[in-house]
Design an enzyme around this catalytic site. Structure first.
Site, PDB file in Angstrom:
ATOM      1  N   ARG A   1      -9.166  -0.649  41.009  1.00  0.00           N
ATOM      2  CA  ARG A   1      -8.442   0.295  41.866  1.00  0.00           C
ATOM      3  C   ARG A   1      -9.349   0.959  42.899  1.00  0.00           C
ATOM      4  NH1 ARG A   1      -5.735  -2.653  39.707  1.00  0.00           N
ATOM      5  NH2 ARG A   1      -3.921  -2.275  38.386  1.00  0.00           N
TER       6      ARG A   1
ATOM      7  N   SER B   1       1.756   5.010  39.102  1.00  0.00           N
ATOM      8  CA  SER B   1       0.867   5.575  38.083  1.00  0.00           C
ATOM      9  C   SER B   1      -0.105   6.562  38.716  1.00  0.00           C
ATOM     10  CB  SER B   1       0.090   4.456  37.389  1.00  0.00           C
ATOM     11  OG  SER B   1       0.961   3.586  36.715  1.00  0.00           O
TER      12      SER B   1
ATOM     13  N   GLU C   1      -5.529   7.781  40.242  1.00  0.00           N
ATOM     14  CA  GLU C   1      -5.286   6.510  40.926  1.00  0.00           C
ATOM     15  C   GLU C   1      -4.663   6.763  42.295  1.00  0.00           C
ATOM     16  OE1 GLU C   1      -2.764   2.458  39.941  1.00  0.00           O
ATOM     17  OE2 GLU C   1      -3.684   3.545  38.281  1.00  0.00           O
TER      18      GLU C   1
END
Length: 315
Positions: free
Chosen positions: A185, A233, A305
């Site tokens: 990520r 998320s 995130e």
């Protein structure tokens, strides 16, 4: 008397001319649909306008924020004190070569659109992207992924423009995937490196099987993840497949917890929902509260995130 920042904005606005608009709200350009405005907003309509943006950045010294589909951004109520840029209109082409199983897509192309296009061409390896509501450019920068795969699995190269390059030469360059510093990520790309397009290497396969997998992924996400105003998320799983944020947040008793206009989702605890006409600062405050309570309860310190923009302190 104008501040140094106001002078920088004025210099950039003068160079950008009709390309730029002042004080444009960014919230509506994100899936959270909350947050403040950018000092300057530029929506490019032709590739030959890119050097003008580079010149404005280098003369003014203002920071740059590239707005793709806004599916991973939370912009503070105070907004973004710099130049926000959209290139979706000039980077939306898809080229599929079934002989070599390679696909090149502009940075503004939506991932679900690309996933369906390559599946219909009988190519496999990109099905996971049907469930990620972002753009190709953002997916490269954040090494987006899901369902056991991510961009690094198939990405081979990108074309980008380095807007920090103040030379008079060609600022567009090609970079191999090994040069991008992709990680879970994230990537090593700087804010000034503007992704134009990306090339992925896929595999030939069955169109029916690929489209069947797309349907399964879409069904799973609808059954297990909430819709509404969120950015997917919120936190990165500490140990993917073993220790998940949803379980940690749920165990801390925070499922459904509300702070102001933001709520931990009842459907999936690693999602934070924003109310209509809500506050980005409430979302950020709830993120911090969740992080701190999970750490106190479990010892795990969660990492965001979501890309946080315009907040005064680091998360």
């Amino acid at each position: 008397m104008e501040s140094n920042h106001e002078q920088a904005v004025a210099r950039a606005a003068e160079l950008l001319g009709p390309l730029a608009a002042r004080d444009v709200p960014l919230g509506p350009m994100t899936t959270y649909r909350v947050g403040g405005a950018a000092d300057l907003f530029v929506r490019l309509t032709a590739r030959d306008q890119v050097p003008t943006v580079a010149a404005a950045l280098n003369v003014s010294g203002l920071p740059l924020l590239v707005i793709g589909r806004g599916s991973n951004l939370l912009v503070a109520n105070a907004g973004f004190r710099g130049i926000a840029l959209s290139i979706a209109e000039i980077c939306n082409d898809i080229e599929i070569d079934t002989e070599t199983s390679t696909v090149t897509a502009g940075s503004g192309v939506l991932l679900p659109v690309l996933a369906r296009r390559v599946a219909s061409a009988g190519l496999t390896g990109f099905e996971w992207a049907v469930g990620v509501p972002g753009s190709v450019g953002g997916a490269v920068r954040m090494n987006a992924g899901g369902h056991g795969s991510d961009m690094s699995e198939s990405l081979t190269s990108v074309t980008l423009a380095d807007l920090a390059d103040d030379s008079n030469g060609d600022i567009v360059q090609s970079m191999d995937v090994e040069q991008l510093g992709l990680r879970f990520r994230g990537s090593g790309l700087s804010p000034s490196q503007l992704i134009i397009d990306a090339t992925v290497q896929l595999s030939p396969g069955s169109r029916e099987a690929a489209e069947g997998e797309l349907s399964e992924i879409v069904h799973w996400r609808r059954a297990n993840q909430p819709g509404g105003q969120n950015a997917g998320s919120v936190f990165v799983n500490p140990v993917p497949g073993e220790v998940t944020c949803g379980e940690l947040i749920d165990s801390a008793g925070l499922r459904g917890f509300r702070h102001g206009s933001a709520t931990v989702s009842e459907k999936h605890a690693n999602f934070i929902q924003a109310d209509e006409n809500g506050s980005a600062d409430d979302v950020r405050a709830l993120m911090r509260l969740v992080r701190d309570r999970v750490e106190a309860a479990s010892g795990w310190r969660l990492r965001s995130e979501i890309r946080l923009v315009g907040f005064e302190d680091d998360f």
